[in-house]
Design a protein around this motif. Structure first.
Motif, PDB file in Angstrom:
ATOM      1  N   UNK A  47     -15.380 -60.779 -51.082  1.00 14.52           N
ATOM      2  CA  UNK A  47     -15.827 -62.101 -50.644  1.00 14.52           C
ATOM      3  C   UNK A  47     -16.999 -61.981 -49.680  1.00 14.52           C
ATOM      4  N   UNK A  48     -17.889 -62.949 -49.749  1.00 14.63           N
ATOM      5  CA  UNK A  48     -18.945 -63.097 -48.754  1.00 14.63           C
ATOM      6  C   UNK A  48     -18.483 -64.202 -47.821  1.00 14.63           C
ATOM      7  N   UNK A  49     -18.114 -63.850 -46.580  1.00 13.76           N
ATOM      8  CA  UNK A  49     -17.582 -64.814 -45.622  1.00 13.76           C
ATOM      9  C   UNK A  49     -18.683 -65.531 -44.854  1.00 13.76           C
ATOM     10  N   UNK A  50     -19.770 -64.830 -44.580  1.00 13.39           N
ATOM     11  CA  UNK A  50     -20.900 -65.352 -43.829  1.00 13.39           C
ATOM     12  C   UNK A  50     -22.116 -64.557 -44.295  1.00 13.39           C
ATOM     13  N   UNK A  51     -23.274 -64.807 -43.714  1.00 17.42           N
ATOM     14  CA  UNK A  51     -24.483 -64.111 -44.154  1.00 17.42           C
ATOM     15  C   UNK A  51     -24.323 -62.596 -44.155  1.00 17.42           C
ATOM     16  N   UNK A  52     -23.684 -62.038 -43.127  1.00 20.10           N
ATOM     17  CA  UNK A  52     -23.542 -60.595 -43.017  1.00 20.10           C
ATOM     18  C   UNK A  52     -22.089 -60.158 -42.868  1.00 20.10           C
ATOM     19  N   UNK A  53     -21.143 -60.982 -43.294  1.00 21.40           N
ATOM     20  CA  UNK A  53     -19.722 -60.647 -43.175  1.00 21.40           C
ATOM     21  C   UNK A  53     -19.074 -60.653 -44.556  1.00 21.40           C
ATOM     22  N   UNK A  54     -18.265 -59.627 -44.808  1.00 20.70           N
ATOM     23  CA  UNK A  54     -17.649 -59.429 -46.111  1.00 20.70           C
ATOM     24  C   UNK A  54     -16.159 -59.160 -45.946  1.00 20.70           C
ATOM     25  N   UNK A  55     -15.404 -59.392 -47.003  1.00 19.41           N
ATOM     26  CA  UNK A  55     -13.977 -59.061 -47.006  1.00 19.41           C
ATOM     27  C   UNK A  55     -13.601 -58.545 -48.393  1.00 19.41           C
ATOM     28  N   UNK A  56     -12.927 -57.407 -48.394  1.00 26.81           N
ATOM     29  CA  UNK A  56     -12.313 -56.887 -49.616  1.00 26.81           C
ATOM     30  C   UNK A  56     -10.831 -57.210 -49.510  1.00 26.81           C
ATOM     31  N   UNK A  57     -10.290 -57.864 -50.532  1.00 29.69           N
ATOM     32  CA  UNK A  57      -8.868 -58.172 -50.593  1.00 29.69           C
ATOM     33  C   UNK A  57      -8.303 -57.462 -51.814  1.00 29.69           C
ATOM     34  N   UNK A  58      -7.274 -56.655 -51.595  1.00 26.58           N
ATOM     35  CA  UNK A  58      -6.704 -55.842 -52.666  1.00 26.58           C
ATOM     36  C   UNK A  58      -5.211 -56.143 -52.786  1.00 26.58           C
ATOM     37  N   UNK A  59      -4.747 -56.350 -54.018  1.00 25.33           N
ATOM     38  CA  UNK A  59      -3.330 -56.600 -54.270  1.00 25.33           C
ATOM     39  C   UNK A  59      -2.598 -55.268 -54.299  1.00 25.33           C
ATOM     40  N   UNK A  60      -1.737 -55.047 -53.308  1.00 21.16           N
ATOM     41  CA  UNK A  60      -1.021 -53.778 -53.177  1.00 21.16           C
ATOM     42  C   UNK A  60       0.494 -54.038 -53.124  1.00 21.16           C
ATOM     43  N   UNK A  61       0.987 -54.793 -54.091  1.00 22.37           N
ATOM     44  CA  UNK A  61       2.416 -55.120 -54.131  1.00 22.37           C
ATOM     45  C   UNK A  61       3.241 -53.845 -54.199  1.00 22.37           C
ATOM     46  N   UNK A  62       4.286 -53.783 -53.396  1.00 26.66           N
ATOM     47  CA  UNK A  62       5.178 -52.632 -53.390  1.00 26.66           C
ATOM     48  C   UNK A  62       4.775 -51.535 -52.432  1.00 26.66           C
ATOM     49  N   UNK A  63       3.610 -51.654 -51.801  1.00 26.27           N
ATOM     50  CA  UNK A  63       3.146 -50.650 -50.849  1.00 26.27           C
ATOM     51  C   UNK A  63       3.320 -51.183 -49.426  1.00 26.27           C
ATOM     52  N   UNK A  64       3.712 -50.314 -48.524  1.00 28.45           N
ATOM     53  CA  UNK A  64       3.809 -50.677 -47.115  1.00 28.45           C
ATOM     54  C   UNK A  64       2.560 -50.170 -46.391  1.00 28.45           C
ATOM     55  N   UNK A  65       2.412 -50.528 -45.130  1.00 33.05           N
ATOM     56  CA  UNK A  65       1.281 -50.067 -44.328  1.00 33.05           C
ATOM     57  C   UNK A  65       1.238 -48.546 -44.250  1.00 33.05           C
ATOM     58  N   UNK A  66       2.408 -47.928 -44.237  1.00 30.95           N
ATOM     59  CA  UNK A  66       2.481 -46.467 -44.144  1.00 30.95           C
ATOM     60  C   UNK A  66       2.037 -45.786 -45.443  1.00 30.95           C
ATOM     61  N   UNK A  67       2.078 -46.507 -46.554  1.00 31.33           N
ATOM     62  CA  UNK A  67       1.714 -45.930 -47.853  1.00 31.33           C
ATOM     63  C   UNK A  67       0.212 -45.990 -48.131  1.00 31.33           C
ATOM     64  N   UNK A  68      -0.528 -46.775 -47.355  1.00 23.80           N
ATOM     65  CA  UNK A  68      -1.951 -47.015 -47.629  1.00 23.80           C
ATOM     66  C   UNK A  68      -2.798 -46.408 -46.521  1.00 23.80           C
TER      67      UNK A  68
END
Length: 148
Positions: free
Chosen positions: A41-62
């Motif tokens: 996503x382009x949030x602003x002129x110089x700001x971006x966001x990557x959103x990834x679907x990681x169903x089944x994964x915890x914070x410790x797994x990524x």
């Protein structure tokens, strides 16, 4: 496979070998797996966001790593426990396989934050151009003094 003739660029631009390597990296990236799905996503002129679907994964797994201009997101499930191997699925549509996804970042793009919520991993980035790289206006007849 498509081939692109970059010879006109070499005649017109200095340093276009970097552009050729980026195009080559992009063509290799097209051959990557489509798992896990993601949005950019382009949030602003110089700001971006990557959103990834990681169903089944915890914070410790990524793990998220930035090296030079490459953002690497890796998901590794811990070895399956005995309970998980005994489960029997009638339909298994949620893929919990290990993955590695790489993104080529533009110059001066910095990763600001990462968060995981409701099975979605969000990575926020911003392009921060240093003052020395920003355009400046030079007055005609003026002299630039070098700092010693």
């Amino acid at each position: 496979m498509r081939t692109i003739d970059l010879s006109p660029l070499y005649r017109s631009f200095i340093g276009s070998d970097h552009l050729a390597s980026l195009i080559d990296a992009a063509s290799r990236a097209e051959k990557q797996s489509t798992y896990p799905p993601y949005n950019i996503e382009l949030l602003d002129d110089d700001k971006y966001r990557v959103t990834m679907a990681v169903a089944g994964f915890s914070k410790e797994d990524v793990t998220i790593e930035v090296q030079e201009n490459t953002l690497t997101i890796t998901g590794k499930k811990a070895t399956e426990d005995k309970e998980a191997t005994e489960r029997k699925f009638l339909h298994k549509g949620i893929s919990e396989r290990n993955f590695e996804r790489k993104f080529q970042l533009g110059d001066h793009v910095k990763v600001l934050a990462a968060d995981m919520e409701n099975g979605l991993l969000h990575i926020d980035m911003e392009r921060v151009i240093p003052e020395a790289k920003k355009p400046r206006q030079i007055e005609i007849g003026s002299r630039l003094l070098e700092n010693n």
